[in-house]
Design an enzyme around this catalytic site. Structure first.
Site, PDB file in Angstrom:
ATOM      1  N   MET A 126      48.887  42.099 -67.785  1.00 57.57           N
ATOM      2  CA  MET A 126      48.525  42.815 -66.608  1.00 57.57           C
ATOM      3  C   MET A 126      49.632  43.880 -66.231  1.00 57.57           C
ATOM      4  O   MET A 126      49.566  44.887 -66.055  1.00 57.57           O
ATOM      5  CB  MET A 126      48.104  41.556 -65.712  1.00 57.57           C
ATOM      6  CG  MET A 126      46.925  41.084 -65.936  1.00 57.57           C
ATOM      7  SD  MET A 126      46.289  39.890 -64.394  1.00 57.57           S
ATOM      8  CE  MET A 126      47.407  38.594 -64.597  1.00 57.57           C
ATOM      9  N   PHE A 157      56.923  42.013 -68.228  1.00 53.64           N
ATOM     10  CA  PHE A 157      56.974  40.599 -67.578  1.00 53.64           C
ATOM     11  C   PHE A 157      55.744  39.655 -68.364  1.00 53.64           C
ATOM     12  O   PHE A 157      55.048  38.849 -67.612  1.00 53.64           O
ATOM     13  CB  PHE A 157      56.835  40.717 -66.105  1.00 53.64           C
ATOM     14  CG  PHE A 157      57.718  41.560 -65.321  1.00 53.64           C
ATOM     15  CD1 PHE A 157      59.045  41.038 -65.666  1.00 53.64           C
ATOM     16  CD2 PHE A 157      57.435  42.523 -64.560  1.00 53.64           C
ATOM     17  CE1 PHE A 157      60.161  41.970 -65.015  1.00 53.64           C
ATOM     18  CE2 PHE A 157      58.233  43.230 -63.872  1.00 53.64           C
ATOM     19  CZ  PHE A 157      59.607  42.915 -64.070  1.00 53.64           C
ATOM     20  N   GLU A 245      44.899  30.317 -61.058  1.00 51.60           N
ATOM     21  CA  GLU A 245      45.867  30.721 -61.392  1.00 51.60           C
ATOM     22  C   GLU A 245      47.320  30.310 -60.094  1.00 51.60           C
ATOM     23  O   GLU A 245      48.477  29.832 -60.421  1.00 51.60           O
ATOM     24  CB  GLU A 245      46.180  32.212 -61.549  1.00 51.60           C
ATOM     25  CG  GLU A 245      47.763  32.760 -61.868  1.00 51.60           C
ATOM     26  CD  GLU A 245      47.494  34.317 -62.137  1.00 51.60           C
ATOM     27  OE1 GLU A 245      48.833  34.861 -62.172  1.00 51.60           O
ATOM     28  OE2 GLU A 245      46.507  34.981 -61.933  1.00 51.60           O
ATOM     29  N   GLN A 339      72.500  21.127 -52.979  1.00 51.79           N
ATOM     30  CA  GLN A 339      73.612  20.924 -52.105  1.00 51.79           C
ATOM     31  C   GLN A 339      74.001  19.327 -51.969  1.00 51.79           C
ATOM     32  O   GLN A 339      75.291  19.335 -51.975  1.00 51.79           O
ATOM     33  CB  GLN A 339      73.052  21.290 -50.639  1.00 51.79           C
ATOM     34  CG  GLN A 339      74.108  21.419 -49.586  1.00 51.79           C
ATOM     35  CD  GLN A 339      74.984  22.611 -49.794  1.00 51.79           C
ATOM     36  OE1 GLN A 339      74.693  23.449 -50.570  1.00 51.79           O
ATOM     37  NE2 GLN A 339      76.115  22.432 -48.982  1.00 51.79           N
ATOM     38  N   LEU A 340      73.242  18.383 -52.267  1.00 54.27           N
ATOM     39  CA  LEU A 340      73.710  17.035 -52.182  1.00 54.27           C
ATOM     40  C   LEU A 340      74.456  16.631 -53.464  1.00 54.27           C
ATOM     41  O   LEU A 340      75.091  15.849 -53.588  1.00 54.27           O
ATOM     42  CB  LEU A 340      72.504  16.016 -52.271  1.00 54.27           C
ATOM     43  CG  LEU A 340      71.883  16.042 -50.623  1.00 54.27           C
ATOM     44  CD1 LEU A 340      70.541  15.142 -50.664  1.00 54.27           C
ATOM     45  CD2 LEU A 340      73.143  15.368 -49.718  1.00 54.27           C
ATOM     46  N   GLY A 367      51.252  36.476 -57.381  1.00 54.12           N
ATOM     47  CA  GLY A 367      51.102  36.858 -55.865  1.00 54.12           C
ATOM     48  C   GLY A 367      52.317  36.378 -55.369  1.00 54.12           C
ATOM     49  O   GLY A 367      52.506  35.081 -55.128  1.00 54.12           O
TER      50      GLY A 367
END
Length: 382
Positions: A126, A157, A245, A339-340, A367
């Site tokens: 697309m 893409f 999708e 982060q942990l 989207g």
């Protein structure tokens, strides 16, 4: 909370998928990551045990069970194993439904057996350079010349485009000055057709085993018999599967966030900081508790959306809400999980680092979050 989405058949299928992933994928996955692509034979292997063809009618060698919950199971099990299966989600959740809905009898006879067995693998083209969410702006052309269309243009893409045997290409077969959406058609271009070339593989920050490429079409002659549905009805067909999708992306987002959370809980129990397990610190407990609440909310919303989809009641706005919430939630959860992990979270040998990179694109493809907010606001008559 107890989930009620699945029945015994789905759980049996889950065990099959889990076994195949543990046997065929996990031991080889690091090599695939280094290669930047999964082997083409993976899809034949999955086809041999019925994973590729469960939605294809039995008459063509499939399972004849177009129940979206089986798609959900595959994504959940891949997330559990901390692997991505190339463009398999795109093939099963996005492209295959176009064939199931719009292929004529001749096309079914030609393609469905291969789709069921894994001998045929698909992609959809697309996006174009300079044309992302604005599908009405597509310029790749297909001009009728006798019993063929002559295709010219470029796509970018394209997930799975390097390995695909069949590519559903969105082309412009006509123009209407009063309607930008008119004149689009879906044309199946087959690997090896003269003038059809796969360009460079795009190097992404995440989804390292998913081939994402550019495609070029230089006077490619495609038989008229490869047209999916009637000429000029492409835009309506694209919106036909758009809810699924977006739902599919939400499925992966929640599943991957759940896995990140579970892995982080294991990590903080084992990691010692200042002489005691990281799990004993109040901040750790509060962070993981807050994530658990978000995950429950996302899972509940997602399961409700899957049920609505099964009943044919999932609206574009509800699909947009589901994808928006689940992908944004995934971003928050995976970021906090990293982060942990501290400095180790930034090292790619730890799965959380890969999950962090993989998570970023879910708020973009299918989207963007901004496009989804526009759709939702229209449903509010704003």
């Amino acid at each position: 909370m107890r989930r009620t989405l699945f029945g015994p058949d789905h759980e049996q299928f889950r065990q099959l998928v889990r076994t195949v992933l543990e046997r065929e994928v996990v031991p080889n996955y690091e090599g695939w990551r280094e290669d930047g692509i999964v082997p083409r034979d993976l899809f034949r292997t999955l086809g041999s045990v019925g994973i590729m063809g469960f939605a294809v009618p039995e008459a063509f060698g499939g399972g004849g069970t177009p129940d979206y919950r089986y798609n959900v199971v595959i994504q959940e099990e891949a997330a559990r194993a901390v692997v991505t299966l190339g463009g398999l989600r795109t093939h099963l959740d996005i492209v295959l439904p176009y064939f199931l809905a719009f292929a004529d009898d001749d096309q079914r006879a030609r393609w469905f057996p291969g789709l069921a067995s894994g001998e045929l693998y698909t992609a959809i083209a697309m996006s174009e350079p300079g044309v992302g969410s604005d599908l009405a702006g597509i310029s790749t052309s297909a001009v009728r010349d006798g019993e063929h269309y002559v295709v010219n243009g470029a796509k970018t893409f394209i997930t799975g485009g390097e390995l695909a045997d069949l590519v559903v290409v969105v082309v412009r077969t006509g123009r209407d000055p009063d309607d930008r959406r008119a004149g689009l058609s879906l044309l199946v271009v087959e690997k090896g057709m003269p003038g059809f070339t796969v360009g460079r593989r795009l190097h992404k920050i995440g989804l390292s085993t998913q081939d994402t490429v550019e495609l070029a079409f230089d006077n490619v002659r495609v038989p008229v018999g490869n047209l999916l549905g009637a000429e000029g009805t492409g835009f309506a067909k694209l919106t036909h599967n758009l809810a699924q999708e977006r739902l599919a992306i939400a499925v992966g987002s929640v599943a991957q966030a759940v896995t990140a959370h579970e892995q982080t809980i294991r990590y903080v129990r084992e990691r010692t900081v200042f002489g005691r397990p990281l799990a004993q610190f109040q901040n750790t407990k509060f962070e993981l508790a807050a994530m658990a609440a978000e995950l429950e909310a996302g899972q509940a919303l997602l399961d409700a959306a899957v049920r609505a989809h099964l009943d044919g009641e999932l609206t574009p706005a509800d699909a947009a809400k589901t994808k928006l919430f689940c992908t944004e939630m995934q971003g928050r959860v995976v970021d906090r999980c990293l982060q942990l992990h501290g400095g180790y979270g930034y090292v790619t040998e730890f799965p959380i680092a890969r999950m962090y990179a993989d998570a970023r694109v879910t708020r973009i493809y299918g989207g963007t979050s901004e496009v989804l907010k526009t759709i939702i606001s229209k449903s509010l008559e704003l």
